[in-house]
Design a protein around this motif. Structure first.
Motif, PDB file in Angstrom:
ATOM      1  N   UNK A   2       0.832  -1.205   0.000  1.00 18.66           N
ATOM      2  CA  UNK A   2       0.000   0.000   0.000  1.00 18.66           C
ATOM      3  C   UNK A   2       0.863   1.250   0.000  1.00 18.66           C
ATOM      4  N   UNK A   3       0.249   2.317  -0.458  1.00 18.02           N
ATOM      5  CA  UNK A   3       0.847   3.647  -0.357  1.00 18.02           C
ATOM      6  C   UNK A   3      -0.186   4.551   0.297  1.00 18.02           C
ATOM      7  N   UNK A   4       0.248   5.276   1.317  1.00 13.73           N
ATOM      8  CA  UNK A   4      -0.622   6.250   1.970  1.00 13.73           C
ATOM      9  C   UNK A   4      -0.127   7.649   1.630  1.00 13.73           C
ATOM     10  N   UNK A   5      -1.045   8.449   1.132  1.00 12.55           N
ATOM     11  CA  UNK A   5      -0.683   9.805   0.725  1.00 12.55           C
ATOM     12  C   UNK A   5      -0.103  10.595   1.914  1.00 12.55           C
TER      13      UNK A   5
ATOM     14  N   UNK B  59       4.061  -1.836  -9.495  1.00 18.41           N
ATOM     15  CA  UNK B  59       4.002  -0.919 -10.635  1.00 18.41           C
ATOM     16  C   UNK B  59       2.658  -0.195 -10.679  1.00 18.41           C
ATOM     17  N   UNK B  60       1.587  -0.965 -10.395  1.00 18.21           N
ATOM     18  CA  UNK B  60       0.257  -0.364 -10.386  1.00 18.21           C
ATOM     19  C   UNK B  60       0.136   0.644  -9.243  1.00 18.21           C
ATOM     20  N   UNK B  61       0.681   0.289  -8.093  1.00 12.93           N
ATOM     21  CA  UNK B  61       0.663   1.199  -6.944  1.00 12.93           C
ATOM     22  C   UNK B  61       1.297   2.536  -7.296  1.00 12.93           C
ATOM     23  N   UNK B  62       2.472   2.459  -7.887  1.00 19.24           N
ATOM     24  CA  UNK B  62       3.208   3.674  -8.229  1.00 19.24           C
ATOM     25  C   UNK B  62       2.411   4.499  -9.234  1.00 19.24           C
ATOM     26  N   UNK B  63       1.831   3.815 -10.210  1.00 17.08           N
ATOM     27  CA  UNK B  63       1.067   4.512 -11.235  1.00 17.08           C
ATOM     28  C   UNK B  63      -0.142   5.234 -10.628  1.00 17.08           C
ATOM     29  N   UNK B  64      -0.881   4.531  -9.764  1.00 18.21           N
ATOM     30  CA  UNK B  64      -2.080   5.117  -9.154  1.00 18.21           C
ATOM     31  C   UNK B  64      -1.712   6.258  -8.210  1.00 18.21           C
TER      32      UNK B  64
ATOM     33  N   UNK C  54       8.307  12.043  -8.338  1.00 19.86           N
ATOM     34  CA  UNK C  54       9.332  11.209  -8.938  1.00 19.86           C
ATOM     35  C   UNK C  54       9.025   9.741  -8.632  1.00 19.86           C
ATOM     36  N   UNK C  55       9.180   8.876  -9.636  1.00 17.10           N
ATOM     37  CA  UNK C  55       8.853   7.464  -9.408  1.00 17.10           C
ATOM     38  C   UNK C  55       9.671   6.874  -8.261  1.00 17.10           C
ATOM     39  N   UNK C  56      10.937   7.224  -8.163  1.00 21.02           N
ATOM     40  CA  UNK C  56      11.791   6.696  -7.091  1.00 21.02           C
ATOM     41  C   UNK C  56      11.272   7.122  -5.720  1.00 21.02           C
ATOM     42  N   UNK C  57      10.785   8.362  -5.633  1.00 20.87           N
ATOM     43  CA  UNK C  57      10.231   8.855  -4.367  1.00 20.87           C
ATOM     44  C   UNK C  57       8.945   8.119  -4.016  1.00 20.87           C
ATOM     45  N   UNK C  58       8.113   7.857  -5.033  1.00 17.05           N
ATOM     46  CA  UNK C  58       6.861   7.140  -4.794  1.00 17.05           C
ATOM     47  C   UNK C  58       7.157   5.727  -4.288  1.00 17.05           C
ATOM     48  N   UNK C  59       8.139   5.091  -4.894  1.00 21.97           N
ATOM     49  CA  UNK C  59       8.467   3.705  -4.480  1.00 21.97           C
ATOM     50  C   UNK C  59       8.914   3.636  -3.030  1.00 21.97           C
ATOM     51  N   UNK C  60       9.519   4.686  -2.522  1.00 20.19           N
ATOM     52  CA  UNK C  60       9.956   4.687  -1.124  1.00 20.19           C
ATOM     53  C   UNK C  60       8.774   4.716  -0.160  1.00 20.19           C
TER      54      UNK C  60
END
Ligand SMILES: [Zn+2]
Length: 55
Positions: free
Chosen positions: A4-7, A24-29, A43-49
């Motif tokens: 999960x990713x929490x804003x 990949x879907x998480x990062x995209x969404x 930045x994608x790298x920041x989102x992945x963290x």
């Protein structure tokens, strides 16, 4: 295993949470959410963290 990713983890005052089996879907969404709701280009790298285990 789902992740999960929490804003709020990005420093936003926002309750948006996204969960998926696919990182990949998480990062995209999450990137789309940032663009649409916060007008922020992340930045994608920041989102992945921000990815962490769900539940
Ligand atoms: Zn948000």
């Amino acid at each position: 295993m789902a992740h999960r990713i929490e804003c709020a983890d990005a420093g936003m005052d926002c309750a948006f949470v996204v969960e998926s089996e696919s990182d990949d879907e998480l990062v995209e969404l999450a990137k789309l959410h940032g663009q649409r709701q916060h007008h922020v280009e992340m930045d994608e790298a920041d989102v992945r963290e921000l990815i962490k285990p769900a539940g």
